[in-house]
Scaffold this active site. Structure first.
Site, PDB file in Angstrom:
ATOM      1  N   LYS A 120       0.813  -1.219   0.000  1.00 58.84           N
ATOM      2  CA  LYS A 120       0.000   0.000   0.000  1.00 58.84           C
ATOM      3  C   LYS A 120       0.843   1.264   0.000  1.00 58.84           C
ATOM      4  O   LYS A 120       0.487   2.245  -0.631  1.00 58.84           O
ATOM      5  CB  LYS A 120      -0.940   0.018   1.217  1.00 58.84           C
ATOM      6  N   LYS A 203      -5.895 -10.634  -5.967  1.00 64.42           N
ATOM      7  CA  LYS A 203      -7.131 -10.806  -5.197  1.00 64.42           C
ATOM      8  C   LYS A 203      -8.201  -9.799  -5.615  1.00 64.42           C
ATOM      9  O   LYS A 203      -7.886  -8.673  -6.019  1.00 64.42           O
ATOM     10  CB  LYS A 203      -6.822 -10.753  -3.691  1.00 64.42           C
ATOM     11  N   LYS A 206     -11.944  -4.190  -3.241  1.00 68.33           N
ATOM     12  CA  LYS A 206     -12.801  -3.024  -3.450  1.00 68.33           C
ATOM     13  C   LYS A 206     -11.999  -1.807  -3.879  1.00 68.33           C
ATOM     14  O   LYS A 206     -12.559  -0.840  -4.377  1.00 68.33           O
ATOM     15  CB  LYS A 206     -13.660  -2.722  -2.221  1.00 68.33           C
TER      16      LYS A 206
END
Ligand code: AMP
Ligand code: TRP
Length: 340
Positions: A120, A203, A206
Protein backbone atom coordinates in the site's frame (compact mmCIF):
# COMPACT_ATOMS: atom_id res chain seq x y z
CA UNK A 1 2.71 -22.31 40.26
CA UNK A 2 0.33 -20.15 38.28
CA UNK A 3 -2.21 -21.97 36.17
CA UNK A 4 -2.75 -21.15 32.52
CA UNK A 5 -5.90 -19.02 32.50
CA UNK A 6 -8.85 -20.20 30.45
CA UNK A 7 -10.34 -17.63 28.16
CA UNK A 8 -14.01 -17.28 27.24
CA UNK A 9 -14.41 -18.69 23.69
CA UNK A 10 -14.90 -15.52 21.70
CA UNK A 11 -14.81 -14.72 17.98
CA UNK A 12 -13.94 -11.28 16.65
CA UNK A 13 -13.60 -10.02 13.09
CA UNK A 14 -13.72 -6.72 11.23
CA UNK A 15 -14.26 -5.25 7.78
CA UNK A 16 -13.24 -1.80 6.59
CA UNK A 17 -16.00 0.61 5.52
CA UNK A 18 -13.79 1.88 2.73
CA UNK A 19 -16.05 1.17 -0.24
CA UNK A 20 -18.78 -1.26 -1.18
CA UNK A 21 -18.69 -4.90 -0.16
CA UNK A 22 -17.33 -7.33 -2.76
CA UNK A 23 -18.07 -10.97 -3.44
CA UNK A 24 -14.63 -11.62 -1.86
CA UNK A 25 -15.73 -10.05 1.44
CA UNK A 26 -19.01 -11.93 1.28
CA UNK A 27 -17.58 -15.41 0.61
CA UNK A 28 -14.25 -15.00 2.42
CA UNK A 29 -15.58 -13.24 5.52
CA UNK A 30 -19.33 -12.60 5.94
CA UNK A 31 -20.58 -16.14 5.32
CA UNK A 32 -17.96 -17.47 7.76
CA UNK A 33 -19.07 -14.95 10.39
CA UNK A 34 -22.66 -16.09 10.06
CA UNK A 35 -21.54 -19.73 10.46
CA UNK A 36 -19.75 -18.89 13.71
CA UNK A 37 -22.75 -17.01 15.02
CA UNK A 38 -25.17 -19.80 14.11
CA UNK A 39 -22.97 -22.52 15.57
CA UNK A 40 -23.46 -20.83 18.95
CA UNK A 41 -20.31 -22.24 20.57
CA UNK A 42 -18.59 -18.85 20.94
CA UNK A 43 -19.55 -15.26 21.72
CA UNK A 44 -19.34 -13.38 18.41
CA UNK A 45 -18.36 -9.74 17.88
CA UNK A 46 -18.27 -8.14 14.41
CA UNK A 47 -16.94 -4.70 13.67
CA UNK A 48 -16.92 -1.98 11.03
CA UNK A 49 -13.37 -0.67 11.37
CA UNK A 50 -13.78 3.01 10.53
CA UNK A 51 -10.53 3.98 12.28
CA UNK A 52 -8.68 1.62 9.93
CA UNK A 53 -10.38 3.21 6.92
CA UNK A 54 -8.89 6.66 7.63
CA UNK A 55 -5.32 5.35 7.28
CA UNK A 56 -5.87 6.47 3.68
CA UNK A 57 -7.85 9.64 2.79
CA UNK A 58 -11.66 9.34 3.06
CA UNK A 59 -14.40 11.87 2.34
CA UNK A 60 -16.23 12.33 5.67
CA UNK A 61 -19.76 11.99 4.25
CA UNK A 62 -18.77 8.99 2.15
CA UNK A 63 -17.16 7.28 5.14
CA UNK A 64 -20.34 7.77 7.21
CA UNK A 65 -22.43 6.39 4.35
CA UNK A 66 -20.12 3.40 3.83
CA UNK A 67 -20.11 2.58 7.55
CA UNK A 68 -23.91 2.44 7.65
CA UNK A 69 -24.03 0.50 4.39
CA UNK A 70 -21.53 -2.02 5.75
CA UNK A 71 -23.72 -2.41 8.83
CA UNK A 72 -26.67 -3.07 6.50
CA UNK A 73 -24.48 -5.65 4.72
CA UNK A 74 -23.74 -7.49 7.97
CA UNK A 75 -27.45 -7.58 8.83
CA UNK A 76 -28.55 -8.62 5.33
CA UNK A 77 -25.97 -11.41 5.25
CA UNK A 78 -27.45 -12.86 8.44
CA UNK A 79 -25.72 -11.26 11.43
CA UNK A 80 -28.30 -10.97 14.19
CA UNK A 81 -27.56 -7.97 16.45
CA UNK A 82 -29.02 -9.84 19.42
CA UNK A 83 -27.01 -13.05 19.10
CA UNK A 84 -23.84 -11.22 17.99
CA UNK A 85 -22.42 -7.89 19.10
CA UNK A 86 -22.29 -5.61 16.04
CA UNK A 87 -20.22 -2.47 16.45
CA UNK A 88 -18.52 0.44 14.76
CA UNK A 89 -14.91 0.68 15.92
CA UNK A 90 -14.73 4.40 16.82
CA UNK A 91 -17.80 4.05 19.05
CA UNK A 92 -15.85 1.77 21.38
CA UNK A 93 -12.91 4.01 22.40
CA UNK A 94 -11.01 1.21 24.16
CA UNK A 95 -9.85 -0.09 20.74
CA UNK A 96 -7.82 3.07 20.13
CA UNK A 97 -6.65 3.24 23.74
CA UNK A 98 -5.26 -0.29 23.69
CA UNK A 99 -3.76 0.38 20.25
CA UNK A 100 -1.56 3.07 21.79
CA UNK A 101 -0.22 0.61 24.36
CA UNK A 102 0.45 -1.85 21.52
CA UNK A 103 2.27 0.85 19.52
CA UNK A 104 4.71 0.77 22.41
CA UNK A 105 4.94 -3.06 22.41
CA UNK A 106 5.29 -3.73 18.66
CA UNK A 107 8.73 -3.11 17.12
CA UNK A 108 9.41 -0.94 14.05
CA UNK A 109 11.06 -3.94 12.36
CA UNK A 110 7.93 -6.07 12.75
CA UNK A 111 5.73 -3.44 11.18
CA UNK A 112 8.15 -2.78 8.34
CA UNK A 113 7.91 -6.43 7.29
CA UNK A 114 4.14 -6.37 6.74
CA UNK A 115 3.48 -7.07 3.06
CA UNK A 116 0.25 -5.05 3.08
CA UNK A 117 2.22 -2.01 4.28
CA UNK A 118 4.81 -2.54 1.55
CA UNK A 119 2.09 -2.94 -1.11
CA UNK A 120 0.00 0.00 0.00
CA UNK A 121 2.79 2.45 0.79
CA UNK A 122 4.61 1.41 -2.38
CA UNK A 123 7.66 3.34 -3.45
CA UNK A 124 6.44 6.47 -1.75
CA UNK A 125 6.53 5.32 1.90
CA UNK A 126 7.70 8.79 2.97
CA UNK A 127 4.30 10.18 2.05
CA UNK A 128 2.21 7.39 3.62
CA UNK A 129 0.41 8.15 6.88
CA UNK A 130 1.87 7.04 10.19
CA UNK A 131 -1.50 5.36 10.76
CA UNK A 132 -1.03 3.12 7.72
CA UNK A 133 2.26 1.91 9.21
CA UNK A 134 0.74 1.36 12.68
CA UNK A 135 -2.47 -0.22 11.32
CA UNK A 136 -1.69 -3.83 12.39
CA UNK A 137 -1.21 -2.71 16.03
CA UNK A 138 -4.74 -1.27 15.94
CA UNK A 139 -5.96 -4.53 14.45
CA UNK A 140 -4.30 -6.46 17.29
CA UNK A 141 -6.05 -4.12 19.74
CA UNK A 142 -9.45 -4.76 18.07
CA UNK A 143 -8.99 -8.45 18.72
CA UNK A 144 -7.34 -8.39 22.14
CA UNK A 145 -9.49 -5.70 23.77
CA UNK A 146 -12.02 -8.56 24.00
CA UNK A 147 -9.41 -11.27 24.69
CA UNK A 148 -10.76 -12.92 21.54
CA UNK A 149 -9.71 -16.52 21.01
CA UNK A 150 -10.65 -16.98 17.32
CA UNK A 151 -10.51 -14.65 14.32
CA UNK A 152 -12.08 -15.73 11.00
CA UNK A 153 -10.57 -13.84 8.04
CA UNK A 154 -9.58 -14.24 4.39
CA UNK A 155 -6.11 -15.40 3.47
CA UNK A 156 -4.75 -11.84 3.01
CA UNK A 157 -4.93 -11.18 6.77
CA UNK A 158 -2.77 -14.11 7.86
CA UNK A 159 0.36 -12.06 8.47
CA UNK A 160 -1.52 -9.48 10.55
CA UNK A 161 -2.82 -12.27 12.76
CA UNK A 162 0.67 -13.63 13.28
CA UNK A 163 1.68 -10.14 14.40
CA UNK A 164 -1.28 -10.10 16.81
CA UNK A 165 0.07 -13.29 18.38
CA UNK A 166 3.55 -11.74 18.59
CA UNK A 167 2.17 -8.65 20.33
CA UNK A 168 0.17 -10.73 22.83
CA UNK A 169 3.19 -12.93 23.54
CA UNK A 170 5.54 -9.98 24.05
CA UNK A 171 3.10 -8.10 26.27
CA UNK A 172 2.49 -11.18 28.45
CA UNK A 173 6.22 -11.87 28.63
CA UNK A 174 7.37 -8.27 29.29
CA UNK A 175 4.93 -7.83 32.17
CA UNK A 176 5.06 -11.41 33.46
CA UNK A 177 1.32 -11.95 33.07
CA UNK A 178 -1.03 -14.15 31.08
CA UNK A 179 -3.45 -11.40 30.32
CA UNK A 180 -3.94 -11.99 26.59
CA UNK A 181 -4.80 -15.24 24.81
CA UNK A 182 -2.73 -16.30 21.81
CA UNK A 183 -5.48 -15.92 19.23
CA UNK A 184 -6.17 -18.61 16.62
CA UNK A 185 -6.54 -17.40 13.03
CA UNK A 186 -9.39 -19.21 11.25
CA UNK A 187 -8.81 -19.20 7.51
CA UNK A 188 -11.21 -21.77 6.13
CA UNK A 189 -13.93 -22.38 3.57
CA UNK A 190 -14.03 -22.75 -0.19
CA UNK A 191 -13.24 -19.08 -0.82
CA UNK A 192 -10.48 -17.80 1.45
CA UNK A 193 -9.08 -15.95 -1.56
CA UNK A 194 -11.49 -14.82 -4.28
CA UNK A 195 -9.51 -13.48 -7.25
CA UNK A 196 -10.01 -10.60 -9.65
CA UNK A 197 -12.23 -11.41 -12.66
CA UNK A 198 -9.62 -9.75 -14.86
CA UNK A 199 -6.51 -11.44 -13.39
CA UNK A 200 -6.76 -14.77 -11.60
CA UNK A 201 -3.45 -14.17 -9.80
CA UNK A 202 -4.61 -10.96 -8.04
CA UNK A 203 -7.13 -10.81 -5.20
CA UNK A 204 -10.57 -9.31 -5.81
CA UNK A 205 -10.49 -5.96 -4.04
CA UNK A 206 -12.80 -3.02 -3.45
CA UNK A 207 -9.88 -0.70 -4.10
CA UNK A 208 -9.16 -2.04 -7.62
CA UNK A 209 -9.69 0.89 -10.03
CA UNK A 210 -11.34 -1.45 -12.58
CA UNK A 211 -14.94 -2.07 -11.48
CA UNK A 212 -15.30 -5.03 -13.88
CA UNK A 213 -12.63 -6.87 -11.84
CA UNK A 214 -15.07 -7.47 -8.98
CA UNK A 215 -18.69 -8.25 -8.13
CA UNK A 216 -20.11 -5.67 -5.70
CA UNK A 217 -22.95 -6.75 -3.44
CA UNK A 218 -24.85 -3.73 -4.74
CA UNK A 219 -24.52 -4.74 -8.44
CA UNK A 220 -27.83 -5.49 -10.19
CA UNK A 221 -28.53 -8.76 -12.01
CA UNK A 222 -27.53 -7.44 -15.46
CA UNK A 223 -24.24 -6.07 -14.16
CA UNK A 224 -23.41 -9.37 -12.43
CA UNK A 225 -24.17 -11.33 -15.62
CA UNK A 226 -22.12 -8.93 -17.77
CA UNK A 227 -19.10 -9.04 -15.43
CA UNK A 228 -19.02 -12.84 -15.35
CA UNK A 229 -19.50 -13.02 -19.13
CA UNK A 230 -16.50 -10.73 -19.65
CA UNK A 231 -14.36 -12.42 -16.98
CA UNK A 232 -10.97 -13.52 -18.27
CA UNK A 233 -10.83 -17.26 -19.17
CA UNK A 234 -9.40 -19.53 -21.88
CA UNK A 235 -10.95 -21.53 -24.75
CA UNK A 236 -10.68 -25.01 -23.14
CA UNK A 237 -13.65 -26.83 -21.61
CA UNK A 238 -13.90 -27.54 -17.86
CA UNK A 239 -11.78 -30.47 -16.65
CA UNK A 240 -13.07 -33.23 -14.36
CA UNK A 241 -10.50 -32.71 -11.57
CA UNK A 242 -9.28 -29.74 -9.53
CA UNK A 243 -5.56 -30.44 -10.18
CA UNK A 244 -6.11 -29.76 -13.88
CA UNK A 245 -6.89 -26.14 -12.94
CA UNK A 246 -3.50 -25.46 -11.36
CA UNK A 247 -2.21 -23.81 -14.53
CA UNK A 248 -5.55 -22.04 -15.22
CA UNK A 249 -5.96 -19.53 -12.34
CA UNK A 250 -8.77 -17.54 -14.02
CA UNK A 251 -10.91 -20.62 -14.59
CA UNK A 252 -10.07 -22.02 -11.17
CA UNK A 253 -11.31 -18.78 -9.61
CA UNK A 254 -14.70 -19.04 -11.35
CA UNK A 255 -15.09 -22.67 -10.29
CA UNK A 256 -14.16 -21.77 -6.70
CA UNK A 257 -16.73 -18.99 -6.68
CA UNK A 258 -19.38 -21.35 -8.02
CA UNK A 259 -18.56 -23.98 -5.40
CA UNK A 260 -18.56 -21.47 -2.55
CA UNK A 261 -21.87 -19.90 -3.62
CA UNK A 262 -23.44 -23.32 -3.92
CA UNK A 263 -22.00 -24.62 -0.64
CA UNK A 264 -20.28 -27.57 -2.37
CA UNK A 265 -16.64 -28.49 -2.88
CA UNK A 266 -14.76 -27.92 -6.12
CA UNK A 267 -14.36 -31.65 -6.84
CA UNK A 268 -18.12 -32.22 -6.75
CA UNK A 269 -18.79 -29.25 -9.01
CA UNK A 270 -16.18 -30.37 -11.56
CA UNK A 271 -17.44 -33.97 -11.58
CA UNK A 272 -20.82 -32.57 -12.61
CA UNK A 273 -19.62 -29.93 -15.10
CA UNK A 274 -16.74 -31.76 -16.81
CA UNK A 275 -16.54 -30.98 -20.54
CA UNK A 276 -18.73 -27.87 -20.44
CA UNK A 277 -17.53 -24.81 -22.34
CA UNK A 278 -16.72 -21.68 -20.36
CA UNK A 279 -19.35 -19.54 -22.08
CA UNK A 280 -22.04 -21.91 -20.86
CA UNK A 281 -20.55 -22.24 -17.36
CA UNK A 282 -20.31 -18.44 -16.97
CA UNK A 283 -24.04 -18.16 -17.63
CA UNK A 284 -24.77 -20.78 -14.95
CA UNK A 285 -22.44 -18.99 -12.56
CA UNK A 286 -24.15 -15.66 -13.21
CA UNK A 287 -27.58 -17.20 -12.55
CA UNK A 288 -26.39 -18.74 -9.30
CA UNK A 289 -24.74 -15.50 -8.16
CA UNK A 290 -27.87 -13.47 -8.88
CA UNK A 291 -30.02 -16.00 -7.03
CA UNK A 292 -27.78 -15.85 -3.94
CA UNK A 293 -26.84 -12.15 -3.93
CA UNK A 294 -29.96 -10.30 -5.00
CA UNK A 295 -31.91 -11.00 -1.77
CA UNK A 296 -28.94 -9.54 0.12
CA UNK A 297 -28.68 -6.39 -1.95
CA UNK A 298 -32.45 -5.87 -1.74
CA UNK A 299 -32.34 -6.20 2.03
CA UNK A 300 -29.40 -3.78 2.18
CA UNK A 301 -31.32 -1.11 0.27
CA UNK A 302 -34.36 -1.63 2.48
CA UNK A 303 -32.26 -1.17 5.64
CA UNK A 304 -30.53 1.89 4.20
CA UNK A 305 -33.87 3.67 3.95
CA UNK A 306 -33.83 3.98 7.76
CA UNK A 307 -30.31 5.09 8.77
CA UNK A 308 -31.57 6.20 12.21
CA UNK A 309 -32.45 2.59 13.01
CA UNK A 310 -28.94 1.51 11.98
CA UNK A 311 -27.47 4.18 14.26
CA UNK A 312 -29.62 2.96 17.17
CA UNK A 313 -28.41 -0.58 16.62
CA UNK A 314 -24.78 0.53 16.58
CA UNK A 315 -25.21 2.53 19.78
CA UNK A 316 -26.66 -0.55 21.45
CA UNK A 317 -23.81 -2.71 20.11
CA UNK A 318 -21.22 -0.28 21.50
CA UNK A 319 -22.84 -0.38 24.90
CA UNK A 320 -22.72 -4.19 24.98
CA UNK A 321 -19.13 -4.24 23.69
CA UNK A 322 -17.97 -1.78 26.33
CA UNK A 323 -19.25 -4.02 29.10
CA UNK A 324 -16.41 -6.33 28.00
CA UNK A 325 -13.75 -3.85 26.81
CA UNK A 326 -13.73 -1.36 29.72
CA UNK A 327 -12.69 -3.88 32.42
CA UNK A 328 -10.03 -5.37 30.11
CA UNK A 329 -8.51 -1.93 29.43
CA UNK A 330 -8.47 -1.27 33.20
CA UNK A 331 -6.63 -4.53 33.72
CA UNK A 332 -4.07 -3.52 31.06
CA UNK A 333 -3.57 -0.06 32.56
CA UNK A 334 -3.00 -1.60 36.00
CA UNK A 335 -0.41 -4.01 34.62
CA UNK A 336 1.39 -1.27 32.67
CA UNK A 337 1.50 1.11 35.64
CA UNK A 338 -1.06 3.82 34.96
CA UNK A 339 -2.48 5.63 38.02
CA UNK A 340 -6.26 5.31 37.98
P1 AMP B 1 -11.37 -5.69 3.89
O1 AMP B 1 -12.36 -5.45 2.84
O2 AMP B 1 -9.96 -5.56 3.38
O3 AMP B 1 -11.63 -4.95 5.16
O4 AMP B 1 -11.52 -7.24 4.25
C1 AMP B 1 -12.53 -7.72 5.10
C2 AMP B 1 -12.52 -9.22 5.18
O5 AMP B 1 -12.78 -9.79 3.88
C3 AMP B 1 -11.17 -9.81 5.63
O6 AMP B 1 -11.41 -10.96 6.43
C4 AMP B 1 -10.52 -10.20 4.34
O7 AMP B 1 -9.59 -11.24 4.50
C5 AMP B 1 -11.73 -10.67 3.52
N1 AMP B 1 -11.48 -10.51 2.08
C6 AMP B 1 -11.25 -9.36 1.40
N2 AMP B 1 -11.05 -9.58 0.09
C7 AMP B 1 -11.14 -10.94 -0.07
C8 AMP B 1 -11.02 -11.81 -1.20
N3 AMP B 1 -10.77 -11.33 -2.42
N4 AMP B 1 -11.19 -13.14 -0.99
C9 AMP B 1 -11.46 -13.64 0.24
N5 AMP B 1 -11.57 -12.87 1.34
C10 AMP B 1 -11.42 -11.54 1.20
N1 TRP C 1 -7.34 -5.48 8.55
C1 TRP C 1 -8.56 -6.12 8.16
C2 TRP C 1 -8.74 -5.97 6.63
O1 TRP C 1 -8.24 -5.06 6.03
C3 TRP C 1 -9.75 -5.55 8.85
C4 TRP C 1 -9.63 -5.70 10.32
C5 TRP C 1 -9.35 -4.71 11.20
C6 TRP C 1 -9.76 -6.91 11.06
N2 TRP C 1 -9.34 -5.19 12.46
C7 TRP C 1 -9.57 -6.53 12.42
C8 TRP C 1 -10.01 -8.23 10.73
C9 TRP C 1 -9.61 -7.48 13.44
C10 TRP C 1 -10.04 -9.18 11.75
C11 TRP C 1 -9.84 -8.81 13.11
O2 TRP C 1 -9.40 -6.78 6.07
Amino acid sequence: MSETPTFTPRVFSGIQPSGGLTLGNYLGAMTRFVDWQDRGTHETIFCMVDLHAITVPQKPETLRHNTRELCAGFLAAGIDPERSILINQSQVPEHAQLAWVFNCVARMGWMGRMTQWKDKAGKNAEAASLGLFAYPALMAADILIYKSTHVPVGDDQKQHLELTRDIATKFNHDFGVELFPITEPVIEGAATRVMSLKDGTKKMSKSDPVDASRINLTDDADTIARKFKKAKTDPDPLPGHAEALDARPDVRNLVNIYAALDGRDVGTVLAEKEGKMLGYFKQELADLAVEKLSPISQEMSRLMRDPAEIDRMLARGAERARAISVPILEEVYDVVGMVR
